[in-house]
Design an enzyme around this catalytic site. Structure first.
Site, PDB file in Angstrom:
ATOM      1  N   MET A 123       0.801  -1.226   0.000  1.00 28.86           N
ATOM      2  CA  MET A 123       0.000   0.000   0.000  1.00 28.86           C
ATOM      3  C   MET A 123       0.836   1.279   0.000  1.00 28.86           C
ATOM      4  O   MET A 123       0.304   2.369   0.191  1.00 28.86           O
ATOM      5  CB  MET A 123      -0.947   0.016   1.201  1.00 28.86           C
ATOM      6  CG  MET A 123      -1.925  -1.126   1.229  1.00 28.86           C
ATOM      7  SD  MET A 123      -2.958  -1.131  -0.239  1.00 28.86           S
ATOM      8  CE  MET A 123      -3.706  -2.745  -0.055  1.00 28.86           C
ATOM      9  N   CYS A 124       2.150   1.153  -0.211  1.00 26.53           N
ATOM     10  CA  CYS A 124       3.012   2.336  -0.265  1.00 26.53           C
ATOM     11  C   CYS A 124       2.899   3.017  -1.620  1.00 26.53           C
ATOM     12  O   CYS A 124       2.854   2.357  -2.656  1.00 26.53           O
ATOM     13  CB  CYS A 124       4.471   1.955  -0.039  1.00 26.53           C
ATOM     14  SG  CYS A 124       4.959   1.927   1.668  1.00 26.53           S
ATOM     15  N   HIS A 125       2.905   4.335  -1.585  1.00 24.97           N
ATOM     16  CA  HIS A 125       2.947   5.115  -2.822  1.00 24.97           C
ATOM     17  C   HIS A 125       4.393   5.232  -3.295  1.00 24.97           C
ATOM     18  O   HIS A 125       5.316   5.255  -2.475  1.00 24.97           O
ATOM     19  CB  HIS A 125       2.398   6.524  -2.572  1.00 24.97           C
ATOM     20  CG  HIS A 125       0.942   6.541  -2.298  1.00 24.97           C
ATOM     21  ND1 HIS A 125       0.422   6.339  -1.042  1.00 24.97           N
ATOM     22  CD2 HIS A 125      -0.123   6.728  -3.112  1.00 24.97           C
ATOM     23  CE1 HIS A 125      -0.893   6.413  -1.094  1.00 24.97           C
ATOM     24  NE2 HIS A 125      -1.256   6.645  -2.343  1.00 24.97           N
ATOM     25  N   GLU A 138      10.192   4.061   3.706  1.00 20.96           N
ATOM     26  CA  GLU A 138      11.420   4.017   2.910  1.00 20.96           C
ATOM     27  C   GLU A 138      12.645   3.955   3.816  1.00 20.96           C
ATOM     28  O   GLU A 138      13.589   3.189   3.555  1.00 20.96           O
ATOM     29  CB  GLU A 138      11.483   5.235   1.979  1.00 20.96           C
ATOM     30  CG  GLU A 138      10.556   5.173   0.791  1.00 20.96           C
ATOM     31  CD  GLU A 138       9.070   5.402   1.095  1.00 20.96           C
ATOM     32  OE1 GLU A 138       8.256   5.178   0.189  1.00 20.96           O
ATOM     33  OE2 GLU A 138       8.724   5.802   2.237  1.00 20.96           O
ATOM     34  N   ASP A 177      24.516 -10.855   4.966  1.00 23.00           N
ATOM     35  CA  ASP A 177      24.901 -11.650   3.808  1.00 23.00           C
ATOM     36  C   ASP A 177      26.409 -11.568   3.548  1.00 23.00           C
ATOM     37  O   ASP A 177      27.043 -12.581   3.235  1.00 23.00           O
ATOM     38  CB  ASP A 177      24.143 -11.188   2.562  1.00 23.00           C
ATOM     39  CG  ASP A 177      24.528 -11.985   1.335  1.00 23.00           C
ATOM     40  OD1 ASP A 177      24.346 -13.229   1.353  1.00 23.00           O
ATOM     41  OD2 ASP A 177      25.032 -11.383   0.364  1.00 23.00           O
TER      42      ASP A 177
END
Length: 170
Positions: free
Chosen positions: A88-90, A125, A139
């Site tokens: 649902m992020c713009h 973000e 990693d």
């Protein structure tokens, strides 16, 4: 299922759910009529590592390469692609991303600052930048962190949070 509602005085039947339509289907919020504002968010998190791994990071002795430089690139890429991974992020116009690493004897803390001028915030973000940046560290160092059984008993990511969120008129 219990749903929190900002309209605390409303009856359960009068909930104003922002990401659900009248039929209960998920939907993206329409922010088109909102004014553009300058926004800034800072998120932070920590990866706990063994002291020998920290020494190897400091000495640039990790076989995969420069851990922090690679994590910085991963964090920035994650910020730019948040809208693709959180439903649902713009998609927002990211105007600036800053990353800062604090390397201690048994941990690396990453702070990610995101700035935008737009109709919606940038804290997701910043969080995506932190979590991906720390996953990149993991990693990069996993060979050094594995024990004899191939497990990671001393490695963990913790304390991921939004530190600040700011908004001002553009």
């Amino acid at each position: 299922m219990t749903v929190s509602n900002e309209n605390h005085g409303a009856d359960a039947d009068e909930r104003d759910l922002t990401h659900v339509d009248e039929e209960g289907n998920a939907q993206m919020v329409d922010v088109g009529s909102k004014p553009d504002t300058q926004r800034r968010a800072v998120a932070r998190g920590t990866i706990h590592l063994t002291e020998s791994t920290i020494d190897a990071i400091r000495g640039d002795q990790i076989g995969k390469g420069d851990v922090l430089a690679t994590a910085r690139i991963g964090a920035i890429q994650a910020v730019k692609h948040t809208w693709e991974t959180i439903p649902m992020c713009h998609q927002i116009p990211v105007t600036n991303v800053e990353t800062a690493f604090d390397v201690e004897d048994d941990r690396v803390t990453l702070s990610v600052t995101v700035e935008t001028t737009g109709k919606t915030g940038c804290e997701m973000e910043a969080l995506e930048g932190v979590t991906t940046g720390l996953n990149v560290v993991w990693d990069m160092v996993k060979a050094a962190e594995k024990d004899a059984d191939g497990q990671y008993p001393d490695t963990r990511i913790s304390d991921v949070r939004v530190v600040t969120k700011e908004k001002s008129q553009a």
